[in-house]
Design a protein around this motif. Structure first.
Motif, PDB file in Angstrom:
ATOM      1  N   ALA A 151      30.220  31.087  41.970  1.00 31.22           N
ATOM      2  CA  ALA A 151      31.058  30.512  40.908  1.00 31.22           C
ATOM      3  C   ALA A 151      31.117  28.991  41.032  1.00 31.22           C
ATOM      4  N   LYS A 152      31.253  28.495  42.254  1.00 34.05           N
ATOM      5  CA  LYS A 152      31.271  27.038  42.469  1.00 34.05           C
ATOM      6  C   LYS A 152      29.931  26.430  42.083  1.00 34.05           C
ATOM      7  N   VAL A 171      45.962  39.892  36.997  1.00 31.67           N
ATOM      8  CA  VAL A 171      45.229  39.679  38.245  1.00 31.67           C
ATOM      9  C   VAL A 171      44.017  40.596  38.268  1.00 31.67           C
ATOM     10  N   ALA A 172      42.842  39.997  38.386  1.00 26.61           N
ATOM     11  CA  ALA A 172      41.616  40.772  38.562  1.00 26.61           C
ATOM     12  C   ALA A 172      41.450  40.990  40.061  1.00 26.61           C
ATOM     13  N   ASP A 173      41.512  42.237  40.482  1.00 26.87           N
ATOM     14  CA  ASP A 173      41.410  42.583  41.898  1.00 26.87           C
ATOM     15  C   ASP A 173      39.956  42.892  42.235  1.00 26.87           C
ATOM     16  N   ALA A 174      39.336  41.984  42.977  1.00 27.47           N
ATOM     17  CA  ALA A 174      37.928  42.115  43.338  1.00 27.47           C
ATOM     18  C   ALA A 174      37.738  42.538  44.793  1.00 27.47           C
ATOM     19  N   ALA A 202      36.808  26.861  39.614  1.00 29.87           N
ATOM     20  CA  ALA A 202      38.214  26.560  39.329  1.00 29.87           C
ATOM     21  C   ALA A 202      38.798  27.494  38.278  1.00 29.87           C
ATOM     22  N   LEU A 203      37.957  28.094  37.458  1.00 33.62           N
ATOM     23  CA  LEU A 203      38.436  29.005  36.421  1.00 33.62           C
ATOM     24  C   LEU A 203      38.846  30.355  36.990  1.00 33.62           C
ATOM     25  N   LEU A 204      38.394  30.636  38.203  1.00 30.52           N
ATOM     26  CA  LEU A 204      38.691  31.925  38.839  1.00 30.52           C
ATOM     27  C   LEU A 204      39.631  31.720  40.015  1.00 30.52           C
ATOM     28  N   ALA A 205      40.766  31.102  39.741  1.00 27.54           N
ATOM     29  CA  ALA A 205      41.747  30.775  40.775  1.00 27.54           C
ATOM     30  C   ALA A 205      42.210  32.035  41.483  1.00 27.54           C
ATOM     31  N   SER A 206      42.528  31.881  42.761  1.00 27.44           N
ATOM     32  CA  SER A 206      43.008  33.014  43.571  1.00 27.44           C
ATOM     33  C   SER A 206      44.440  33.353  43.240  1.00 27.44           C
ATOM     34  N   ALA A 207      44.730  34.633  43.340  1.00 25.35           N
ATOM     35  CA  ALA A 207      46.118  35.101  43.103  1.00 25.35           C
ATOM     36  C   ALA A 207      46.928  34.885  44.356  1.00 25.35           C
ATOM     37  N   SER A 237      44.329  35.249  37.156  1.00 29.14           N
ATOM     38  CA  SER A 237      43.863  34.861  38.488  1.00 29.14           C
ATOM     39  C   SER A 237      43.027  36.003  39.060  1.00 29.14           C
ATOM     40  N   VAL A 238      42.344  35.693  40.142  1.00 26.55           N
ATOM     41  CA  VAL A 238      41.491  36.677  40.807  1.00 26.55           C
ATOM     42  C   VAL A 238      41.972  36.838  42.245  1.00 26.55           C
TER      43      VAL A 238
END
Length: 103
Positions: A91-92, A47-50, A98-103, A79-80
């Motif tokens: 991103a959209k 999980v990438a925490d942004a 879609a490649l950076l789906a939410s966690a 996921s992000v």
């Protein structure tokens, strides 16, 4: 107590800095990939925490996508979490939302 081998492992969290622009991209990417590569082994969630991210440009997307590529290459899920809305919109716009789906 014996750990349950079937229980999912805790996700590996990659924490993004507060600022991730072109000026910080290389150092941030190196740090994040180092953390990811230190956890080789069975497939796990990454999980990438942004959530701390407040100053960013399109370089932040490049960093996230490279982290995703590396995680998937190692057999992990990616996921992000906490993607700022403006970065999500970017991103959209670039067609990678879609490649950076939410966690």
């Amino acid at each position: 107590m014996v750990a349950d081998a079937t229980a999912p492992a805790e996700p590996l969290t990659l924490v993004l800095p507060a600022a991730l622009t072109h000026a910080q991209a290389r150092a941030s990417l190196d740090m994040l990939l180092q953390g990811l590569r230190a956890h080789r082994g069975p497939a796990m969630a990454v999980v990438a925490d942004a959530t701390a991210l407040v100053a960013f440009d399109s370089s932040a997307l490049a960093v996230l996508l490279e982290c995703r590529r590396e995680a998937l290459a190692q057999g992990h899920r990616f996921s992000v979490k906490g993607l700022p809305p403006d970065l999500g919109n970017l991103a959209k716009l670039y067609g990678v939302g879609a490649l950076l789906a939410s966690a």
